[in-house]
Design a protein around this motif. Structure first.
Motif, mmCIF file in Angstrom:
data_model
loop_
_atom_site.group_PDB
_atom_site.id
_atom_site.type_symbol
_atom_site.label_atom_id
_atom_site.label_comp_id
_atom_site.label_asym_id
_atom_site.label_seq_id
_atom_site.Cartn_x
_atom_site.Cartn_y
_atom_site.Cartn_z
ATOM 1 N N SER A 727 -20.059 -16.061 -11.229
ATOM 2 C CA SER A 727 -19.972 -15.095 -10.140
ATOM 3 C C SER A 727 -19.250 -15.730 -8.961
ATOM 4 C CB SER A 727 -21.363 -14.616 -9.736
ATOM 5 O OG SER A 727 -22.107 -15.692 -9.181
ATOM 6 N N ILE A 728 -18.787 -14.908 -8.051
ATOM 7 C CA ILE A 728 -18.069 -15.448 -6.901
ATOM 8 C C ILE A 728 -18.999 -16.297 -6.036
ATOM 9 C CG2 ILE A 728 -18.514 -13.417 -5.481
ATOM 10 C CD1 ILE A 728 -15.320 -15.577 -5.550
ATOM 11 N N LEU A 729 -20.276 -15.967 -6.026
ATOM 12 C CA LEU A 729 -21.233 -16.784 -5.276
ATOM 13 C C LEU A 729 -21.415 -18.140 -5.935
ATOM 14 C CD1 LEU A 729 -23.166 -16.860 -2.885
ATOM 15 C CD2 LEU A 729 -24.948 -15.921 -4.373
ATOM 16 N N SER A 730 -21.507 -18.175 -7.255
ATOM 17 C CA SER A 730 -21.626 -19.454 -7.957
ATOM 18 C C SER A 730 -20.359 -20.287 -7.810
ATOM 19 C CB SER A 730 -21.921 -19.207 -9.435
ATOM 20 O OG SER A 730 -23.135 -18.507 -9.592
ATOM 21 N N ALA A 731 -19.204 -19.622 -7.795
ATOM 22 C CA ALA A 731 -17.952 -20.354 -7.622
ATOM 23 C C ALA A 731 -17.880 -21.011 -6.254
ATOM 24 C CB ALA A 731 -16.770 -19.415 -7.836
ATOM 25 N N ILE A 732 -18.299 -20.289 -5.219
ATOM 26 C CA ILE A 732 -18.290 -20.871 -3.873
ATOM 27 C C ILE A 732 -19.296 -22.002 -3.775
ATOM 28 C CG2 ILE A 732 -18.825 -20.363 -1.454
ATOM 29 C CD1 ILE A 732 -17.662 -17.600 -1.881
ATOM 30 N N GLU A 733 -20.448 -21.845 -4.392
ATOM 31 C CA GLU A 733 -21.439 -22.930 -4.377
ATOM 32 C C GLU A 733 -20.907 -24.166 -5.082
ATOM 33 O OE1 GLU A 733 -24.104 -25.575 -6.130
ATOM 34 O OE2 GLU A 733 -23.370 -23.903 -7.350
ATOM 35 N N SER A 734 -20.183 -23.984 -6.173
ATOM 36 C CA SER A 734 -19.612 -25.137 -6.877
ATOM 37 C C SER A 734 -18.571 -25.847 -6.024
ATOM 38 C CB SER A 734 -18.991 -24.677 -8.200
ATOM 39 O OG SER A 734 -19.956 -24.055 -9.030
ATOM 40 N N ASN A 735 -17.832 -25.095 -5.224
ATOM 41 C CA ASN A 735 -16.821 -25.715 -4.366
ATOM 42 C C ASN A 735 -17.424 -26.486 -3.201
ATOM 43 O OD1 ASN A 735 -14.759 -24.653 -5.937
ATOM 44 N ND2 ASN A 735 -14.565 -22.805 -4.689
ATOM 45 N N LEU A 736 -18.712 -26.297 -2.935
ATOM 46 C CA LEU A 736 -19.373 -27.024 -1.859
ATOM 47 C C LEU A 736 -20.011 -28.324 -2.334
ATOM 48 C CD1 LEU A 736 -21.131 -24.103 0.074
ATOM 49 C CD2 LEU A 736 -19.191 -25.477 0.850
ATOM 50 N N ARG A 737 -19.911 -28.604 -3.592
ATOM 51 C CA ARG A 737 -20.564 -29.797 -4.124
ATOM 52 C C ARG A 737 -19.838 -31.065 -3.671
ATOM 53 N NH1 ARG A 737 -21.742 -27.859 -10.394
ATOM 54 N NH2 ARG A 737 -23.099 -26.087 -9.835
ATOM 55 N N LEU A 738 -20.629 -32.043 -3.367
ATOM 56 C CA LEU A 738 -20.114 -33.354 -2.974
ATOM 57 C C LEU A 738 -20.180 -34.298 -4.163
ATOM 58 C CD1 LEU A 738 -21.822 -33.727 0.537
ATOM 59 C CD2 LEU A 738 -19.406 -33.318 0.092
ATOM 60 N N LEU A 788 -21.534 -12.254 3.427
ATOM 61 C CA LEU A 788 -20.811 -11.027 3.097
ATOM 62 C C LEU A 788 -20.981 -10.669 1.624
ATOM 63 C CD1 LEU A 788 -18.860 -8.879 4.210
ATOM 64 C CD2 LEU A 788 -16.974 -10.390 3.603
ATOM 65 N N ILE A 789 -20.963 -11.673 0.759
ATOM 66 C CA ILE A 789 -21.134 -11.416 -0.680
ATOM 67 C C ILE A 789 -22.531 -10.879 -0.970
ATOM 68 C CG2 ILE A 789 -21.271 -12.561 -2.921
ATOM 69 C CD1 ILE A 789 -19.051 -14.432 -1.953
ATOM 70 N N LEU A 790 -23.543 -11.504 -0.392
ATOM 71 C CA LEU A 790 -24.909 -11.034 -0.625
ATOM 72 C C LEU A 790 -25.111 -9.627 -0.085
ATOM 73 C CD1 LEU A 790 -26.926 -14.282 0.191
ATOM 74 C CD2 LEU A 790 -26.359 -13.358 -2.057
ATOM 75 N N SER A 791 -24.528 -9.333 1.050
ATOM 76 C CA SER A 791 -24.662 -7.984 1.608
ATOM 77 C C SER A 791 -23.997 -6.948 0.715
ATOM 78 C CB SER A 791 -24.056 -7.942 3.016
ATOM 79 O OG SER A 791 -24.677 -8.885 3.869
ATOM 80 N N SER A 792 -22.805 -7.259 0.219
ATOM 81 C CA SER A 792 -22.118 -6.312 -0.666
ATOM 82 C C SER A 792 -22.873 -6.129 -1.972
ATOM 83 C CB SER A 792 -20.699 -6.806 -0.928
ATOM 84 O OG SER A 792 -20.717 -8.054 -1.615
ATOM 85 N N LYS A 793 -23.460 -7.218 -2.493
ATOM 86 C CA LYS A 793 -24.246 -7.087 -3.729
ATOM 87 C C LYS A 793 -25.461 -6.195 -3.516
ATOM 88 C CE LYS A 793 -23.256 -10.936 -6.796
ATOM 89 N NZ LYS A 793 -23.855 -12.041 -7.582
ATOM 90 N N LEU A 794 -26.080 -6.343 -2.358
ATOM 91 C CA LEU A 794 -27.236 -5.504 -2.073
ATOM 92 C C LEU A 794 -26.846 -4.038 -2.004
ATOM 93 C CD1 LEU A 794 -30.223 -5.255 -1.296
ATOM 94 C CD2 LEU A 794 -29.547 -5.638 1.087
ATOM 95 N N ILE A 919 -14.097 -8.678 -2.083
ATOM 96 C CA ILE A 919 -14.426 -9.409 -0.858
ATOM 97 C C ILE A 919 -13.147 -9.937 -0.206
ATOM 98 C CG2 ILE A 919 -15.683 -11.358 0.094
ATOM 99 C CD1 ILE A 919 -17.451 -9.079 -0.800
ATOM 100 N N LEU A 920 -12.220 -10.456 -1.010
ATOM 101 C CA LEU A 920 -10.963 -10.959 -0.467
ATOM 102 C C LEU A 920 -10.191 -9.850 0.229
ATOM 103 C CD1 LEU A 920 -8.832 -13.200 -0.167
ATOM 104 C CD2 LEU A 920 -7.964 -12.553 -2.428
ATOM 105 N N HIS A 921 -10.145 -8.692 -0.375
ATOM 106 C CA HIS A 921 -9.399 -7.582 0.224
ATOM 107 C C HIS A 921 -10.126 -7.012 1.436
ATOM 108 C CE1 HIS A 921 -6.051 -6.660 -2.681
ATOM 109 N NE2 HIS A 921 -6.689 -7.662 -3.272
ATOM 110 N N LEU A 922 -11.438 -7.135 1.471
ATOM 111 C CA LEU A 922 -12.167 -6.719 2.661
ATOM 112 C C LEU A 922 -11.801 -7.597 3.855
ATOM 113 C CD1 LEU A 922 -14.306 -4.958 4.016
ATOM 114 C CD2 LEU A 922 -16.049 -6.566 3.191
ATOM 115 N N LEU A 923 -11.685 -8.908 3.638
ATOM 116 C CA LEU A 923 -11.261 -9.803 4.704
ATOM 117 C C LEU A 923 -9.819 -9.525 5.128
ATOM 118 C CD1 LEU A 923 -12.823 -13.143 3.411
ATOM 119 C CD2 LEU A 923 -13.661 -11.692 5.249
ATOM 120 N N ALA A 924 -8.970 -9.236 4.150
ATOM 121 C CA ALA A 924 -7.587 -8.890 4.496
ATOM 122 C C ALA A 924 -7.517 -7.600 5.302
ATOM 123 C CB ALA A 924 -6.751 -8.762 3.220
ATOM 124 N N THR A 925 -8.405 -6.649 4.984
ATOM 125 C CA THR A 925 -8.450 -5.406 5.748
ATOM 126 C C THR A 925 -8.840 -5.658 7.194
ATOM 127 O OG1 THR A 925 -9.033 -4.221 3.720
ATOM 128 C CG2 THR A 925 -9.424 -3.084 5.811
#
Length: 1092
Positions: A727-738, A788-794, A919-925
């Motif tokens: 999921s996009i949330l899991s992908a972002i979490e993976s990118n935060l790994r040190l 923003l992702i969690l809000s849209s999922k809800l 989500i990407l297009h929402l930010l672009a909007t």
């Protein structure tokens, strides 16, 4: 997500971001106590007629008239004989905002000049040969005629075309105003009425906010008449026309071409720390206008103002409006009734009327001396001795004291001198004796007016005839009284009854003398005027003055970032009067709460003496301390009567164009040496959070788009390797790994950007602060994106529940009622594919297992394959789970490739991909929204379509949403050198786009991310076109026995080699297809498959 550790990582980022956001919002929504006085007026707006051939017929020009009486508009216009001034409103502003400036200009002309003072002026350092003997006129030559352009309140800050149209109309308004004076002159001549032959040939421009930018753009407009504009002022500027301005001044100064801007003087007024919309740095003229033709001044350091104000208050704040009105009137030559032709004279007037000399007096302070100030006008050709001339610093004869003179001379033996009343005495100080032991600097603070209340002289030797009542006239005696600089005073103490003791009054001026300025002199005298007596009235307020010889190093304290967090120290009694606090981190980034608590004042406390009583006694003995905060970018901030105050300066640290010297902030505290204070410092977290959002909000928005690009990169990489798509949330979490992922996606772009700055500019911003702020912005951007992702999922989850609920009720009612129209309407009620996929996932997961058996049986035979093959032309590439490319090694996937997926899992993967795209297009909007609002506002006004570049960006973004979701485009794959023959696909494009967005955000250009998004959209469109030409498409609907979901199946022609590798026993038919459940779902949403 990555288990418990990943959940904790996401939760920590969310909590940190939410705390910063809530703290900042809580502080920003508080009312700002700016201390401004309201301006009142009786406005009348006279419309100016315009010819019919004007292209912008929706705009207008108005002439302001102050007064409550009804007048004849035509007669008033025919009698115009003043100096024309044109006001240009800002973004969404009104022409009526001119009323405060125009009303105060009228009153200033009627009442005359301000009362003269004898404090040191900032212009005293601006000594040019042709200004010898020049001074500000003693009377006003002609009144100001205020015009204003009506720009229909359009939002000029949101669209470049609106700015261009406003610029063209301002150029027309300038020409129309000049022609109006000619018409008035002709009309008066016909009526046999005498009129002046000095018709105006230029217009003074005053612009607010974006109006300042429009005024600057009008100056370089090709349609402007030569010498039609003298001075655009009061503007905050954008850098869109900076290059034209640089070229204009270079051409004029080098005399190699036409002097286009040589006669133009610019003054920029910034609101300071309370202006949340425009920072002081945006109003700076560094690198745009030479110091000989303009400067920037903050309202907090402006003479007679001393206030920071918000973006709109700067238009009506009476303290500032009055000062600006008198300044513009002082710029008119009383001999001919026109503004001074010499730019040097105009700059002299502006500096003398607006700037304070406090920064010049602080130039000897060590942390400030090495910093180049852009807010001061200095010639640099005169030495310090030139400022000690008697004729420039002596008090004028009109303020000489009475003939009774001084009563008595006092000889001071200590290094401190105190004056508690206007006693008419002269105090002698031995400079050589009292200034020994490295105490060569002298500071003097007082609330007495210079010349009329106190006078200070430097003597080469003591005059034996000093008992005489008047000071002897001698060329060797230098008066330095006029070197005292004015500072704002706090509230004065009230006297309970005549003759009773009051608290010490706050100082209103101070004098700083360096050893170089006192070189060659032996004695100093401080002469205090006798107390004036007024019959029938109480005596005047309390008087005070304190002077001291001190060593600056004794009162200097350096504070690092670690020490600022929480520290305190107690200067002993008889401490230096000037305490110099040097902060290594700018207080514009890390504001501090400075507290001064009285620890002692030479009074021995009794056993039962309360703290309040001790403080009351100390206030009777010591004057209230004053803090002067100096920042090289925003200028001066003065806080009188400081006991506990948050120190904030309007600097902009940690930006790419910041310099090393801009990080420091110097705070000079003037505290009575007779009292000891406990000085404590601690960081104001709420102020720091609000400053963080005000300064770096644009970077955070750009980083959010970069975060989404990096998340889509992970999803695309998993798709290309046939792994489980996160999921996009899991992908972002993976990118935060040190350390590997975070270093690869955050540190590398920063290093690349700094290396680029070294090669292009030859210098870097402060590395530590820049890196820290960038990481903070990136973490906060991740937090906002996750939120923003969690809000849209809800929201989607709630919509899915409602959809399933309505579907179930409809099916139960459909058994007894058949309505084709209603049935088709409900089938088309969910046009958004991503939302419909989640509805189906939720539906299948809550239905009995028997409903999904037909789907599982239909896909079981085609999903159990060992490997998945891709075809690129004639090259066959095997995607094996044991081989990883370079990107996969840097950013490893959580799951290994799998070949067996249920229908629900495949559909959920498709939803995850499209959710990230949404989500990407929402930010672009959000980035497109301001321009869209400005464009929609002009519907019905003859507006044109957006510019070509904007249209291309919009089309490319739309194509990315249609053809880039999900990332199953095989035609994008291509080879790059140095990657061992491996192919790169859409994931590599997202990685490059993320890097580009990251770097653009650091360069304060987050809108550049739209270019990367549009380019990927065009690439996806082209690849789908190429893919469609090589495929044979079959479309049809499939449905289980319960009437559930349908879709479109796409059959792909496979080369013979692929079919043999997939199944050697397969017959070589003309067409074969390899389909997985995920492919079937993707092809169902492919627009080109429907068209095929």
């Amino acid at each position: 997500m990555g288990g418990f550790g990943g959940s904790c990582r996401v939760a920590a980022v969310l909590v940190f971001t939410a705390w910063i956001a809530l703290t900042a919002v809580n502080r920003l929504v508080r009312p700002v106590p700016n201390g401004c006085v309201m301006t009142y007026m009786y406005p009348t707006y006279i419309p100016i007629s315009t010819p019919r051939n004007v292209s912008s017929d929706r705009y207008g020009i108005f002439l302001y008239h102050e007064g409550w009486k009804q007048i004849d508009f035509d007669e008033h216009v025919r009698n115009l004989n003043g100096v024309p001034v044109l006001f240009v409103p800002g973004n969404g502003g009104s022409y009526k905002q001119v009323r405060s400036l125009a009303a105060e200009s009228f009153r200033a002309y009627q009442n005359g000049r301000l009362e003269p003072t004898f404090y040191r002026e900032a212009s005293s350092a601006f000594l040019v040969n042709e200004l010898e003997g020049f001074s500000i006129p003693s009377r006003y030559g002609r009144m100001l005629d205020w015009f204003a352009v009506d720009l229909e309140g359009e939002h000029s800050a949101m669209d470049g075309r609106i700015l261009e149209e406003h610029t063209e109309y301002v150029v027309y308004a300038i020409h129309r105003i000049l022609d109006l004076y000619k018409e008035s002159h002709v009309a008066r001549s016909k009526g046999r009425v005498q009129s002046s032959d000095n018709l105006p040939s230029s217009v003074i421009l005053v612009g607010h906010s974006m109006g300042g930018f429009v005024a600057r753009a009008a100056l370089v407009h090709p349609g402007l008449r030569k010498s039609a504009v003298d001075t655009p002022s009061l503007g905050q500027f954008f850098s869109h026309v900076n290059e034209e301005w640089r070229n204009g001044y270079k051409t004029g100064l080098s005399r190699t071409g036409s002097a286009k801007l040589l006669n133009v003087v610019v003054v920029s007024v910034a609101g300071g720390i309370h202006d949340y919309q425009v920072r002081s740095k945006l109003a700076s003229l560094d690198g745009i206008v030479p110091s000989t033709h303009g400067f920037m001044v903050g309202s907090s350091s402006m003479k007679n103002v001393w206030l920071s104000m918000d973006h709109q208050s700067i238009l009506w704040c009476n303290q500032l409006v009055v000062q600006v009105a008198h300044t513009l009137l002082s710029m008119v030559d009383p001999l001919n009734g026109r503004p001074f032709l010499s730019p040097e004279k105009r700059v002299f007037v502006f500096a003398k009327m607006l700037q304070s000399a406090v920064p010049q007096s602080l130039s000897w302070v060590t942390p400030v001396s090495g910093v180049k100030s852009s807010n001061l006008i200095t010639s640099g050709s005169k030495d310090a001795s030139a400022l000690q001339r008697k004729d420039s610093l002596s008090c004028p004869p009109s303020v000489q004291w009475t003939s009774d003179g001084l009563e008595k001379d006092l000889h001071i033996q200590l290094n401190s001198v105190t004056v508690l009343a206007m006693d008419g005495k002269r105090r002698w100080l031995d400079i050589k004796k009292l200034g020994s032991n490295c105490r060569g600097h002298f500071v003097f603070v007082t609330n007495l007016a210079p010349c009329s209340g106190v006078r200070i002289h430097l003597w080469p030797e003591k005059d034996h005839s000093s008992e005489q009542k008047e000071i002897p006239a001698s060329k060797n005696i230098v008066e330095v009284t006029s070197k005292m600089v004015q500072i704002p005073a706090g509230p004065a103490p009230k006297q309970v009854e005549p003759g009773s003791q009051t608290e010490q009054p706050p100082p209103t001026a101070f004098l700083l003398l360096s050893p170089e300025e006192m070189s060659g002199f032996r004695f100093m005298t401080i002469s205090v005027a006798p107390r004036p007596t007024i019959s029938g009235r109480p005596p005047p307020a309390a008087s005070m003055a304190v002077g001291q010889f001190f060593n600056p190093e004794e009162g200097t304290s350096a504070f690092t970032a670690a020490r600022i967090i929480g520290s305190s120290y107690i200067p002993e009694e008889d401490h230096p009067l000037a305490l110099n606090l040097s902060f290594s981190v700018s207080l514009g980034l890390l504001p501090v709460i400075l507290s001064l608590r009285t620890a002692g004042c030479g009074v021995k406390p009794t056993g039962d003496q309360l703290e309040a009583e001790k403080n009351k006694l100390c206030k009777l003995r010591c004057f209230p301390p004053v803090a002067l905060a100096w920042d090289p970018v925003s200028g001066l901030h003065i806080i009188p009567n400081i006991y506990s105050e948050t120190l904030v300066v309007d600097s902009s640290p940690a930006f790419w164009d910041s310099h090393q010297g801009n990080e420091r902030t110097t705070v000079l505290i003037l505290a009575d040496p007779h009292c000891s204070y406990e000085v404590s410092l601690r960081v104001s977290l709420s102020a720091a959070a609000s400053r963080f959002f005000l300064l770096y909000s644009s970077q955070i928005l750009g980083f959010m788009i970069a975060v989404m690009f990096f998340g889509l990169m992970r999803q695309s990489s998993a798709w290309e390797h046939d792994s489980s798509v996160p999921s996009i949330l899991s992908a972002i979490e993976s990118n935060l790994r040190l350390p590997r992922a975070f270093m690869f996606l955050c540190f590398i772009p920063v290093l690349l950007f700094l290396a680029f700055l070294v090669f292009t500019r030859g210098e870097n911003p402060p590395f530590g602060t820049f890196l820290f702020i960038t990481i903070m912005c990136y973490i906060v951007a991740n937090g906002f994106t996750i939120l923003l992702i969690l809000s849209s999922k809800l929201i989607i989850y709630v919509a899915a529940i409602l959809h399933v609920f309505i579907k179930r009720r409809w099916q139960s009612w459909e058994d007894g009622t058949q309505s084709t129209i209603i049935h088709n309407f409900l089938n088309l009620s969910f046009p958004f594919q991503s939302l419909k996929q989640l509805v189906l996932v939720y539906y299948f997961s809550h239905m009995p297992s028997m409903r999904t058996q037909p789907f599982a049986a239909s896909f079981r035979s085609i999903t159990q394959k060992k490997d998945l093959y891709k075809s690129l032309g004639d090259n066959i590439i095997l995607l094996s789970e044991n081989k990883q490319d370079g990107l996969e090694q840097l950013l490893p996937m959580d799951d290994s490739p799998t070949s067996v997926k249920s229908f629900t899992d495949s559909q959920l993967e498709v939803f995850d991909c499209r959710h990230g795209i949404m989500i990407l297009h929402l930010l672009a909007t959000l980035m497109f929204a301001p321009s869209l609002v400005a464009w929609l506002q002009r519907i019905g006004m003859g507006q044109n379509f957006p510019w070509f570049v904007d249209s291309v960006l919009c089309v490319g973004t739309i194509m990315h949403g249609i053809f880039g979701s999900p990332p199953n485009v095989s035609c994008i794959s291509f080879k790059l050198p140095g990657r061992g023959g491996r192919d790169v696909g859409l994931s590599f494009l997202y990685l490059v786009a993320g890097y580009y967005s990251f770097v653009s955000s650091m360069a304060l250009a987050p809108y550049s991310s739209l270019y990367a998004l549009a380019i990927i959209g065009f690439i996806c469109f082209a690849s789908r076109i190429i893919e469609t030409r090589g495929t044979t498409c079959y479309s049809g609907f499939f449905m289980n026995e319960n009437g559930c979901a349908g879709g479109i199946i796409m059959s792909i022609e496979c080369p013979e080699e692929v079919r043999q590798l997939i199944d050697p026993s397969a017959s070589t038919s003309a067409s074969d297809h390899v389909q997985t459940p995920r492919d079937l779902l993707l092809d169902a949403a492919n627009p080109l498959s429907i068209l095929g």
